[in-house]
Structure formats: structure tokens, C-alpha cells
Design an enzyme around this catalytic site. Sequence first.
Site, PDB file in Angstrom:
ATOM      1  N   CYS A 112       0.812  -1.226   0.000  1.00  0.00           N
ATOM      2  CA  CYS A 112       0.000   0.000   0.000  1.00  0.00           C
ATOM      3  C   CYS A 112       0.845   1.275   0.000  1.00  0.00           C
ATOM      4  O   CYS A 112       0.338   2.361  -0.273  1.00  0.00           O
ATOM      5  CB  CYS A 112      -0.953   0.007   1.179  1.00  0.00           C
ATOM      6  SG  CYS A 112      -2.190  -1.283   1.082  1.00  0.00           S
ATOM      7  N   HIS A 251      -3.346   7.531   2.748  1.00  0.00           N
ATOM      8  CA  HIS A 251      -3.769   6.234   2.220  1.00  0.00           C
ATOM      9  C   HIS A 251      -5.175   5.938   2.743  1.00  0.00           C
ATOM     10  O   HIS A 251      -5.446   6.091   3.934  1.00  0.00           O
ATOM     11  CB  HIS A 251      -2.767   5.162   2.679  1.00  0.00           C
ATOM     12  CG  HIS A 251      -3.176   3.775   2.347  1.00  0.00           C
ATOM     13  ND1 HIS A 251      -3.734   3.432   1.139  1.00  0.00           N
ATOM     14  CD2 HIS A 251      -3.112   2.620   3.073  1.00  0.00           C
ATOM     15  CE1 HIS A 251      -3.985   2.132   1.130  1.00  0.00           C
ATOM     16  NE2 HIS A 251      -3.624   1.623   2.289  1.00  0.00           N
ATOM     17  N   ASN A 281     -10.083   0.175   0.449  1.00  0.00           N
ATOM     18  CA  ASN A 281      -8.621   0.264   0.359  1.00  0.00           C
ATOM     19  C   ASN A 281      -8.175  -0.333  -0.976  1.00  0.00           C
ATOM     20  O   ASN A 281      -8.268  -1.546  -1.172  1.00  0.00           O
ATOM     21  CB  ASN A 281      -8.019  -0.502   1.549  1.00  0.00           C
ATOM     22  CG  ASN A 281      -6.497  -0.492   1.551  1.00  0.00           C
ATOM     23  OD1 ASN A 281      -5.867  -0.124   0.560  1.00  0.00           O
ATOM     24  ND2 ASN A 281      -5.906  -0.911   2.653  1.00  0.00           N
TER      25      ASN A 281
HETATM   26  N1  ACO Z   1     -18.287  -7.954  10.226  1.00  0.00           N
HETATM   27  C1  ACO Z   1     -18.760  -8.176  11.467  1.00  0.00           C
HETATM   28  N2  ACO Z   1     -17.953  -8.455  12.508  1.00  0.00           N
HETATM   29  C2  ACO Z   1     -16.630  -8.519  12.271  1.00  0.00           C
HETATM   30  C3  ACO Z   1     -16.082  -8.305  10.995  1.00  0.00           C
HETATM   31  C4  ACO Z   1     -16.973  -8.024   9.952  1.00  0.00           C
HETATM   32  N3  ACO Z   1     -16.566  -7.779   8.680  1.00  0.00           N
HETATM   33  N4  ACO Z   1     -14.741  -8.426  11.066  1.00  0.00           N
HETATM   34  C5  ACO Z   1     -14.445  -8.702  12.354  1.00  0.00           C
HETATM   35  N5  ACO Z   1     -15.588  -8.749  13.079  1.00  0.00           N
HETATM   36  C6  ACO Z   1     -15.745  -9.019  14.498  1.00  0.00           C
HETATM   37  C7  ACO Z   1     -14.592  -9.752  15.106  1.00  0.00           C
HETATM   38  O1  ACO Z   1     -14.745 -11.150  14.921  1.00  0.00           O
HETATM   39  C8  ACO Z   1     -14.672  -9.336  16.544  1.00  0.00           C
HETATM   40  O2  ACO Z   1     -15.671 -10.125  17.173  1.00  0.00           O
HETATM   41  P1  ACO Z   1     -15.422 -10.674  18.668  1.00  0.00           P
HETATM   42  O3  ACO Z   1     -15.271  -9.436  19.522  1.00  0.00           O
HETATM   43  O4  ACO Z   1     -16.653 -11.466  18.927  1.00  0.00           O
HETATM   44  O5  ACO Z   1     -14.169 -11.474  18.588  1.00  0.00           O
HETATM   45  C9  ACO Z   1     -15.228  -7.925  16.505  1.00  0.00           C
HETATM   46  O6  ACO Z   1     -15.807  -7.771  15.194  1.00  0.00           O
HETATM   47  C10 ACO Z   1     -14.167  -6.862  16.688  1.00  0.00           C
HETATM   48  O7  ACO Z   1     -13.093  -7.165  15.816  1.00  0.00           O
HETATM   49  P2  ACO Z   1     -11.780  -6.321  15.858  1.00  0.00           P
HETATM   50  O8  ACO Z   1     -10.757  -6.983  14.984  1.00  0.00           O
HETATM   51  O9  ACO Z   1     -11.431  -5.997  17.277  1.00  0.00           O
HETATM   52  O10 ACO Z   1     -12.278  -4.976  15.153  1.00  0.00           O
HETATM   53  P3  ACO Z   1     -11.488  -3.637  15.032  1.00  0.00           P
HETATM   54  O11 ACO Z   1     -12.242  -2.537  15.643  1.00  0.00           O
HETATM   55  O12 ACO Z   1     -10.028  -3.799  15.410  1.00  0.00           O
HETATM   56  O13 ACO Z   1     -11.529  -3.384  13.463  1.00  0.00           O
HETATM   57  C11 ACO Z   1     -10.260  -3.605  11.434  1.00  0.00           C
HETATM   58  C12 ACO Z   1     -10.972  -4.335  12.580  1.00  0.00           C
HETATM   59  C13 ACO Z   1     -11.266  -2.733  10.729  1.00  0.00           C
HETATM   60  C14 ACO Z   1      -9.675  -4.635  10.490  1.00  0.00           C
HETATM   61  C15 ACO Z   1      -9.131  -2.711  12.048  1.00  0.00           C
HETATM   62  O14 ACO Z   1      -8.339  -3.479  12.913  1.00  0.00           O
HETATM   63  C16 ACO Z   1      -8.263  -2.103  10.985  1.00  0.00           C
HETATM   64  O15 ACO Z   1      -8.685  -1.256  10.212  1.00  0.00           O
HETATM   65  N6  ACO Z   1      -6.947  -2.461  10.926  1.00  0.00           N
HETATM   66  C17 ACO Z   1      -6.024  -1.910   9.960  1.00  0.00           C
HETATM   67  C18 ACO Z   1      -6.179  -2.622   8.670  1.00  0.00           C
HETATM   68  C19 ACO Z   1      -5.498  -1.919   7.526  1.00  0.00           C
HETATM   69  O16 ACO Z   1      -5.515  -0.730   7.413  1.00  0.00           O
HETATM   70  N7  ACO Z   1      -4.926  -2.740   6.627  1.00  0.00           N
HETATM   71  C20 ACO Z   1      -4.436  -2.277   5.393  1.00  0.00           C
HETATM   72  C21 ACO Z   1      -2.988  -2.039   5.418  1.00  0.00           C
HETATM   73  S1  ACO Z   1      -2.477  -1.494   3.855  1.00  0.00           S
HETATM   74  C22 ACO Z   1      -1.815  -2.818   2.944  1.00  0.00           C
HETATM   75  O17 ACO Z   1      -0.619  -2.959   2.823  1.00  0.00           O
HETATM   76  C23 ACO Z   1      -2.701  -3.797   2.265  1.00  0.00           C
END
Ligand code: ACO
Length: 328
Positions: A112, A251, A281
Site C-alpha cells: 500500500c 492512504h 482500500n
Molecule cells: N463484520 C462483522 N464483525 C466482524 C467483521 C466483519 N466484517 N470483522 C471482524 N468482526 C468481528 C470480530 O470477529 C470481533 O468479534 P469478537 O469481539 O466477537 O471477537 C469484533 O468484530 C471486533 O473485531 P476487531 O478486529 O477488534 O475490530 P477492530 O475494531 O479492530 O476493526 C479492522 C478491525 C477494521 C480490520 C481494524 O483493525 C483495521 O482497520 N486495521 C487496519 C487494517 C489496515 O488498514 N490494513 C491495510 C494495510 S495497507 C496494505 O498494505 C494492504
Amino acid sequence: MSAGILGAGYYVPDKVLTNFDIEKLIDTSDEWIRTRTGISERRIAADSQSTSDLSIAAARSALSSAAVEPNDLDLIIVATCTPDFSMPATAAIVQAALNAKKAAAFDINAVCSGFSYALDVATNMINSGAYKKALVIGADVMSRTVDWTDRATCVLFGDGAGAVVLGDVEEGGVLGSVLGANGDGAMLLAKPIGTSQKPACDGITFPGGDKMYMNGKEVYKFAVHVMGEAAIQALDRCGLTSNDVDLFIPHQANIRIIESAAKRLDLSMDKVFVNVNRYGNTSAASIPIALAEAVEQGRVTKGSIVVTVGFGSGLTWGANVIRWTASE
Ligand code: ACO
């Protein structure tokens, strides 16, 4: 004279996949996706389209906006983590399609952060005097690399391409950049199968297999920290501060990460470009698509100070400070 952006363009596929469409595929909800990420919909490439197709369309749009002919290009760089093939480089396929016969062509993979890296590389190649006109493309077809059964990742990504044409400008241009990496976090966000270390899927135990794997929480913490810091370092390198910024183009991964970076820079959200809601993204395409849309919407004009920041797998990051020179 120094390297500056002469024109920008982008291309996104026609097919729109909304959160409501994804609700029908996996256990998720529009509400969860919007509140955790800010994403409402993303674009998905047609079966017949690969990264080079998206790149070529974005390149044509950037060349037209710059009023530069393909034959004038002496360099083409494609930043991508989803190349058409492991070899040849996607940039070579783009070079042939554009009939840019004089151009050297290669790919950069910083995931990214790829566009931020490629822009700095092309800027320095032009500033060396050895190259005159460069086409820098960020393009990814993430829909083919995500695991569509993994709700924690598949909802985040989309497909697209953005491009800029670089050449010598009288004043301004790309004023400075900061690039960085921390390979200790290499496997936090990875697609390990398919190349030299793990050429086939047989017996693979690493999470993700031949699809993308992500430790979202760790990547989130890294992103929140690095976005603001990289922007501040790049501005500092140019003798500027966040008070000088006319438009911040982060980004487009997650609105919460974007908002926390804006807070760190003490920028109000009207100085921050956001389109993550419409495209998700798009990896290396995210910054150049946003830049081209910002120009289209009149949010970047001659003299504007634009700061872009990318972060991604590697872990990598990059920030570019640009004094806008193109007239559109
Ligand atoms: N729909 C519903 N529930 C979900 C989903 C979904 N799509 N995905 C996860 N959950 C659930 C999980 O299972 C968890 O449930 P639990 O509490 O019963 O275990 C709950 O939602 C909370 O999950 P978290 O992982 O704690 O959610 P968080 O608030 O951390 O958000 C996210 C997750 C959006 C992925 C966040 O961590 C994030 O944005 N991280 C950065 C990712 C990123 O930017 N990546 C790209 C990098 S660039 C590249 O090089 C490709």
C-alpha cells in the site's frame, strides 16, 4: 528545474460491491463495516480485467491531463502487489499497450506504500537529469488476493488504478519525501504462497495460504502511529509544518486511521481528502486515485501544498510533499 507532477488520472472498474451485497455473502453488516472502517462500497474488476488493464486506463487519463504523448515517456513505473504475473513486470505490459517505445519499465512492490515509493524513485531519476518524463502508476486488483470467506479482511479492499506524469517544472514540484520500513512486521500482513519461499500450497500451515492474511489490530496500531509521524518528518525535511498544508491525502484504508492522523497533524477534516467510503482500500492505487479526484474537484490548484502518506505491508511507509504545478 526539478521534478513535478504534470497531470494525474485514475480508473476504477464499473462494478460496485456495496456492504449490503457483502451481507449476502458472509456474516457481516453494513453497520459494522461503516462504523469500523468508513467504507460503504468498493469497485471490483471484471473477470476479463487485470492490473495492467486498470493501469493502462489510468495512464491514458493522466497522459491526457498532462498533454504528454506516450512516445515522450522515458520511464514507466507500476507500483503494485497484484501484478499480472510474477514476471514480466506489469510496467512492461503497460509500455507495450501505450506504445511508449522509448520508456524503461519496471514494477515496485511496497504494497500500500508502493505509490509513495515509486513517486520518490521517479522524482530522483528525473532530478538526476537522466530521465525527462515519467509515468508513475499505482494499481491493484485486491479482490483477487483477499479471502472472500475472511470477514476481517475481505470487506476492506477494492480494485482501482491511479497515475501521474512527472517532468521538469520551473518551481515547486515534488519537494521532498520520507520512505521507511520495518521488516520485523513483515508477516503481519502477507500473502505468503506462490513465489520462491513457498512456491506451492501443499502442506502450508501459515495462516492465509494463497490468500491475504492480516493481523488487523497490529496493523491498525502501526498505521495510527506512522501516518502522522511520516507526514511531519517529510514536511520538516522541506522546511514546512502542518500549518502550510493545503490538502492532506492519506492512504485510504480506514476512516478512523485517517482521522487520527489528521488529529496528530492538527488539521481540520476539510483539509483531508477522503474517498474510502466509495472505494475501500485500493492499496497502491489509493493515493493516486485520491490525488486525481482532488484535482478533478478543484481541491488542488497551482501552488497548493499537498502531503500524501502511505502505509502498508512490509511494514512500509512513505510520505511525499508536493507543491502542485499542473494547471488543472
Ligand atoms: N463484520 C462483522 N464483525 C466482524 C467483521 C466483519 N466484517 N470483522 C471482524 N468482526 C468481528 C470480530 O470477529 C470481533 O468479534 P469478537 O469481539 O466477537 O471477537 C469484533 O468484530 C471486533 O473485531 P476487531 O478486529 O477488534 O475490530 P477492530 O475494531 O479492530 O476493526 C479492522 C478491525 C477494521 C480490520 C481494524 O483493525 C483495521 O482497520 N486495521 C487496519 C487494517 C489496515 O488498514 N490494513 C491495510 C494495510 S495497507 C496494505 O498494505 C494492504
